[in-house]
Design an enzyme around this catalytic site. Structure first.
Site, PDB file in Angstrom:
ATOM      1  N   MET A 263       0.846  -1.190   0.000  1.00 39.80           N
ATOM      2  CA  MET A 263       0.000   0.000   0.000  1.00 39.80           C
ATOM      3  C   MET A 263       0.879   1.238   0.000  1.00 39.80           C
ATOM      4  O   MET A 263       1.758   1.401   0.845  1.00 39.80           O
ATOM      5  CB  MET A 263      -0.896  -0.002   1.236  1.00 39.80           C
ATOM      6  CG  MET A 263      -1.725  -1.258   1.350  1.00 39.80           C
ATOM      7  SD  MET A 263      -2.859  -1.495  -0.033  1.00 39.80           S
ATOM      8  CE  MET A 263      -4.316  -0.652   0.581  1.00 39.80           C
ATOM      9  N   CYS A 264       0.585   2.122  -0.912  1.00 41.72           N
ATOM     10  CA  CYS A 264       1.402   3.301  -1.114  1.00 41.72           C
ATOM     11  C   CYS A 264       0.552   4.544  -0.867  1.00 41.72           C
ATOM     12  O   CYS A 264      -0.608   4.455  -0.497  1.00 41.72           O
ATOM     13  CB  CYS A 264       1.944   3.309  -2.541  1.00 41.72           C
ATOM     14  SG  CYS A 264       2.665   1.718  -3.043  1.00 41.72           S
TER      15      CYS A 264
END
Lengths: 248, 248, 248, 248
Positions: C1-2
């Site tokens: 997850m960015c």
């Protein structure tokens, strides 16, 4: 065009090959004499084996080998009976750790110095031919990694000679293409192998020398204690040492 | 020994100097012709100015300039009326961003190509002479950064000529020491300056050329559109351009 | 997850989004609040456009965004009317520049925040389906790059909606597989697009806000001058701005 | 605030401390529980000793420890009877190799976790007090390196206790300054030492545990085989192990 240095024999500090000789791999990274490119500053790597573990250690980075203080320290501290080191001069493709040699698969490690000018014509077909397991181990975008994976597809772990014969076929250039040249050094953790081939007969250099009871291989003579260097034969797989040494 | 290229004039993409000429700074980083070392692979940097902000931008990294895709993209996208670029060949000292040129202090940026062989004799004294503010801006361990800070101590921002005169005194070698050589390019955001000095008269090269209505400076002629290059005079500060250009 | 942040509107310094807001992208890289992982330290990237050049600039590196002094300087110096920035938290795969977002193809740039847990099942088939030109542009090993290339294969440059419809089909999980989630932000250099989709309805967050006459998009509200943030709708492509601004 | 882990005892692979425990140093680099900062992503380092060489090996890099594949491989391959590892969370100062711990001087290596808020007030005086030899070994700009050099100036190699007493005096805060806190782990290649001190009594954590016949020290318990952890006493130098082990 890259530079390679490897060793098999009684355990020695890596620095004996990588750092200390007057024409060491580190020196060759800045001043190669027999290469198309004098500078090999696009990353480096070393794989080394322990006697009690089949899986080699790997240290690779994108800096020029000559400016990496970690490499100097590691080379002094780590001894091994079997290791392969490589400095890279990328003719194409990004400078990234994933594109640095040696490439490792289980107990095998593999370095390449050469060129496959028609790589873009054959890449798709050769990647499609990989079995799932090898397909998913790809990490970078070099021709070198694909040569290694193709060797594995052709049974490198069972029969080195036939794997090479089939792989060379796969990478043959067509009539109007530039020659393929490859000088490869690789190991299964027991023996050290070399293969020099060029479709036009002009193989990248590779020399060997006895060193005490061990064997050295290098793109260019290391000018160290090993006095007599001879050219490694071409067009067939050469097997060095059989590791029947006792620890130094 | 490093390579420098700088520009002052109507705004141009950085790539016009760093990338595009046949003997661009990127090419010089791999194949310098007039330097002691042909390879300048120990990092690079560029400082550039905007007309509406006195503080320059800086991009520095430890990879060889030739393998940095960010530098290529940045050089294409960014235009400036005033910029200085540098590729480094470290003769001693670590390859770290802190040791990469240009060094920046407020609106000033500074690059150095040369040698101070007796740096260890004078470093302590010259660092101790720095006023607190400059002392605390030190980031690396190069002689180059110390030359810059010493210039600032001697009033570079008020009088460039006298600051240089005093600084050269501070760095004079003793009778039995090797010669000091320094070719420096620097800017206050308005003008571009160069200073070539060697205690033995053998200054590192620096050339200049007119380019349209702008001025180029480079360690080696860039072989681009600018056809006529002349050697930059030595032993005194040369001031280039006065920035009286309208935006291109 | 960015974490993702993007902007379209009158030209602004990149730092207005990346650095300056109290909950800027740089802050989110260390302290994300609405992400599975609080730390996004596995590299970063930014693509930005100039009005007179369709090809965006790209700056990507493997360090954490918060410790890269180049990013801070670049963000202050470079203004753009259209840019996309990304900080990466790799759930799998190497930290390398080739795996950093945004991915760029011609005038398009693309960022992804999400997961394709069954990537290994579909990767081979989807890579094999790529036309030669796209196949050879692969550089890394992320699912994100493959989503982008598959979108291009399905005609992203002609019809954004149908390309997404077909791409979502290609990436559908099977019954026993974990959900696919993707929040993507991308641009053709004219408009800014976002697409939020999750096979289980739990899309990664994305917010939008008006800012003067421009538009902001961000994984988490930036807490800057833009006061009112609303959630970007899911399950369809959202097009932001049409760039009909005059330069600020 | 950083995280430290160290070991003295029968030779073990570094990974037994750095990688394998459920709350290993690698895990602590992403999810520290007893630190001011949960993320220690500003570089890492490890120093390790061989029995036949007083000078330790050092491996340091600026990437987050959790994303460095070299560290994982090295930690598996290298065994040592004495090593110190560190992950860094820089509260100020650049992320560079020169600023990564451990710092090494001859046979000594040194790690620090803490803060010297008034470093800018004392730096000049303490650097000026260094003898030439130590002065010229400075490489970075951290307070940690200066603590180490000051310890050496005060005779660390002769008398650890008195060197610490004098060093603590040198770093005392003035009445209106924030507290000094330092938890240091260091070694001469024979013994492992720890020193916890805080001018306000709030020392950064440090725990120790017996492990087979060896000793572990860590900023947070490693949750591995070593079951019982106790807090390391404060305000005096603690000496661990005396290295009277035979090789495992």
């Amino acid at each position: 065009m890259c530079r390679i240095a490897a060793y098999s024999g009684p355990a020695r500090p890596l620095e004996d090959i990588i750092v200390k000789p007057s024409h060491s791999l580190l020196t060759q990274s800045q001043h190669a004499e027999e290469a198309k490119l004098a500078v090999n500053g696009d990353g480096f790597g070393v794989s080394w084996y322990r006697r009690d573990d089949p899986i080699p250690g790997v240290y690779r980075d994108v800096m020029p080998a000559w400016s990496d203080s970690n490499l100097t320290s590691l080379s002094r501290m780590v001894s091994s009976h079997l290791f392969i080191a490589h400095v890279r001069a990328s003719t194409a493709g990004a400078t990234s750790r994933e594109n640095c040699h040696p490439f490792v698969y289980k107990n095998w490690s593999f370095c390449h110095n050469g060129q496959v000018p028609h790589i873009d014509r054959v890449r798709r077909r050769l990647e499609a031919a990989l079995p799932d397991e090898l397909y998913h181990t790809r990490r970078g975008t070099t021709d070198s990694e694909l040569i290694f994976l193709t060797l594995l597809r052709h049974g490198l772990t069972q029969n080195v000679d036939s794997a090479w014969a089939k792989t060379l076929e796969d990478f043959q250039p067509q009539q109007d293409e530039k020659p393929v040249r490859m000088t490869c050094v690789f190991s299964d953790g027991v023996s050290l192998f070399a293969m020099r081939y060029a479709s036009d007969g002009k193989c990248p250099t590779l020399y060997t020398s006895a060193w005490d009871s061990g064997t050295l291989i290098a793109s260019e003579p290391l000018s160290g204690d090993a006095k007599v260097w001879s050219s490694v034969p071409t067009d067939r797989v050469i097997k060095f040492g059989s590791n029947e040494f006792v620890e130094a």
